[in-house]
Design a protein around this motif. Structure first.
Motif, short mmCIF file in Angstrom:
data_model
loop_
_atom_site.label_atom_id
_atom_site.label_comp_id
_atom_site.label_asym_id
_atom_site.label_seq_id
_atom_site.Cartn_x
_atom_site.Cartn_y
_atom_site.Cartn_z
N LEU A 176 -8.10 -6.48 5.26
CA LEU A 176 -6.99 -5.65 4.78
C LEU A 176 -7.06 -5.38 3.27
CD1 LEU A 176 -4.10 -7.41 6.77
CD2 LEU A 176 -5.13 -5.19 7.31
N GLU A 177 -8.24 -5.16 2.74
CA GLU A 177 -8.40 -5.03 1.29
C GLU A 177 -7.53 -3.93 0.68
OE1 GLU A 177 -11.84 -4.95 -2.18
OE2 GLU A 177 -12.41 -4.94 -0.07
N PRO A 178 -7.33 -2.77 1.33
CA PRO A 178 -6.45 -1.76 0.74
C PRO A 178 -5.01 -2.24 0.55
CG PRO A 178 -7.80 -0.79 2.47
CD PRO A 178 -7.97 -2.28 2.57
N TRP A 179 -4.65 -3.33 1.24
CA TRP A 179 -3.29 -3.86 1.14
C TRP A 179 -3.17 -5.01 0.14
CZ3 TRP A 179 1.10 -2.16 3.71
CH2 TRP A 179 0.92 -1.20 4.71
N TRP A 180 -4.25 -5.40 -0.48
CA TRP A 180 -4.18 -6.54 -1.40
C TRP A 180 -3.22 -6.24 -2.54
CZ3 TRP A 180 -9.97 -8.39 -2.17
CH2 TRP A 180 -10.44 -8.87 -0.93
N GLN A 181 -2.32 -7.17 -2.80
CA GLN A 181 -1.26 -6.96 -3.79
C GLN A 181 -1.66 -7.50 -5.16
OE1 GLN A 181 2.56 -9.17 -3.51
NE2 GLN A 181 3.52 -7.16 -3.34
N GLY A 182 -1.50 -6.68 -6.18
CA GLY A 182 -1.76 -7.10 -7.55
C GLY A 182 -0.51 -7.64 -8.21
N GLN A 202 0.85 -1.19 0.00
CA GLN A 202 0.00 0.00 0.00
C GLN A 202 0.88 1.24 0.00
OE1 GLN A 202 -2.32 0.97 3.54
NE2 GLN A 202 -4.07 1.54 2.27
N ALA A 203 0.60 2.16 -0.94
CA ALA A 203 1.31 3.43 -1.01
C ALA A 203 2.83 3.24 -1.01
CB ALA A 203 0.88 4.35 0.15
N GLY A 204 3.28 2.24 -1.75
CA GLY A 204 4.72 2.00 -1.86
C GLY A 204 5.33 1.19 -0.73
N GLU A 205 4.56 0.93 0.32
CA GLU A 205 5.07 0.11 1.43
C GLU A 205 4.72 -1.35 1.18
OE1 GLU A 205 4.61 -0.50 6.28
OE2 GLU A 205 3.38 0.98 5.22
#
Length: 299
Positions: free
Chosen positions: A264-270, A209-212
């Motif tokens: 933690l959906e905002p952290w899901w990695q594509g 998320q946001a580069g982290e």
């Protein structure tokens, strides 16, 4: 010479399958016929090629060396014979694919039925496993894998969705009892359903998320073999055993019914979608060429 080639092909089929019965099932012949062919080959060469027990069949050292050289050689023979396919109205023959279980479940169902309808004289064989293999040594024409696991000398063609995500989920009942994680590090205090590769390595979970980027190794009461036991992991998550990370497309039906809840959906990695890969060579077998052309039309 034709008989000799048939005996060599019989040996390769049995050695790859690990048994006469499985070799016959894969090749459409009979176990007794394969046994006779291998015995004839061994007599002619004057050396034992297979160690046979009541439970297994495995190549001897001589058999392993022969198998190593025969795979590519017989592949070239098949390619030479396949040239005749260019004179047919429609391509025919067998196409063998080695794919991960996720591709067999999420990618191929939308492709295989229309492909077989378009090419009724092609016979498709699909082997689903999650370990990376040499497709030629395994007797396959092509495979499906993700770009980080592709060999450099392979041709790769996009197949299926071009973007996918890993989703983290749990049952509402589990989250009501144990709380809802707000950061990936919170998962270290939760029961997680983990995965293990055939190599023995455990599956790490990555979030972004946001580069982290956060990478954790989950722990919990259940660990399953990646691919083969994934459905068990999903059912365990629905039953409230713990938190699970898996392909979003695999979990989507359970998210839609609310049997599982996003975590933690905002952290899901594509990540980029899978590729069909095959050895770069001038002449492709007609069934493989037809498949490559077909998925190109589907994109």
């Amino acid at each position: 010479m034709a008989t000799h080639l048939a005996d060599l092909a019989a040996f390769v089929a049995v050695a790859r399958a690990g048994g006469f019965r499985d070799g016959a099932r894969a090749g459409g012949g009979s176990a007794s016929g394969l046994s006779e062919a291998v015995s004839r080959l061994e007599r002619g060469l004057g050396v034992r090629l297979l160690n046979r027990t009541t439970r297994s069949v495995a190549p001897t050292e001589a058999g392993a060396r022969l198998l190593e050289r025969l795979g590519p050689a017989l592949g070239e023979v098949d390619a030479a014979l396949d040239v005749v396919n260019g004179f047919r109205d429609r391509p025919a023959g067998t196409l063998r694919l080695n794919v991960p279980v996720s591709a067999a479940r999420l990618v191929l169902p939308a492709i295989v039925p229309p492909f077989l309808a378009a090419y009724p004289e092609i016979r498709l064989e699909v082997v689903a496993e999650d370990g990376f293999v040499d497709v030629l040594a395994a007797g396959c024409d092509a495979g499906i894998r993700y770009d980080e696991r592709l060999e450099q000398d392979m041709i790769a063609v996009p197949i299926g969705p071009r973007r996918q995500r890993f989703a983290t989920v749990a049952s509402p009942a589990y989250l009501d009892r144990h709380g809802r994680p707000q950061h990936p590090h919170d998962l270290l205090r939760h029961a997680c359903i983990g995965g293990r590769f055939s190599s023995g390595a455990t599956l790490a979970w990555e979030f972004e998320q946001a580069g982290e980027v956060v990478r954790i190794h989950p722990t919990g009461p259940l660990t399953v073999r990646v691919g083969g036991a994934t459905d068990l992991a999903v059912e365990a998550a629905i039953a409230g055993v713990g938190i699970l990370t898996l392909f979003e497309d695999w979990l989507r039906p359970h998210l839609d019914t609310q049997a599982l809840e996003p975590v933690l959906e905002p952290w899901w990695q594509g990540f980029s979608g899978p590729y069909l890969y095959y050895p770069g060579r001038r002449h492709l077998p007609a069934p493989l060429r037809a498949f490559v052309d077909f998925i190109g039309l589907k994109r």
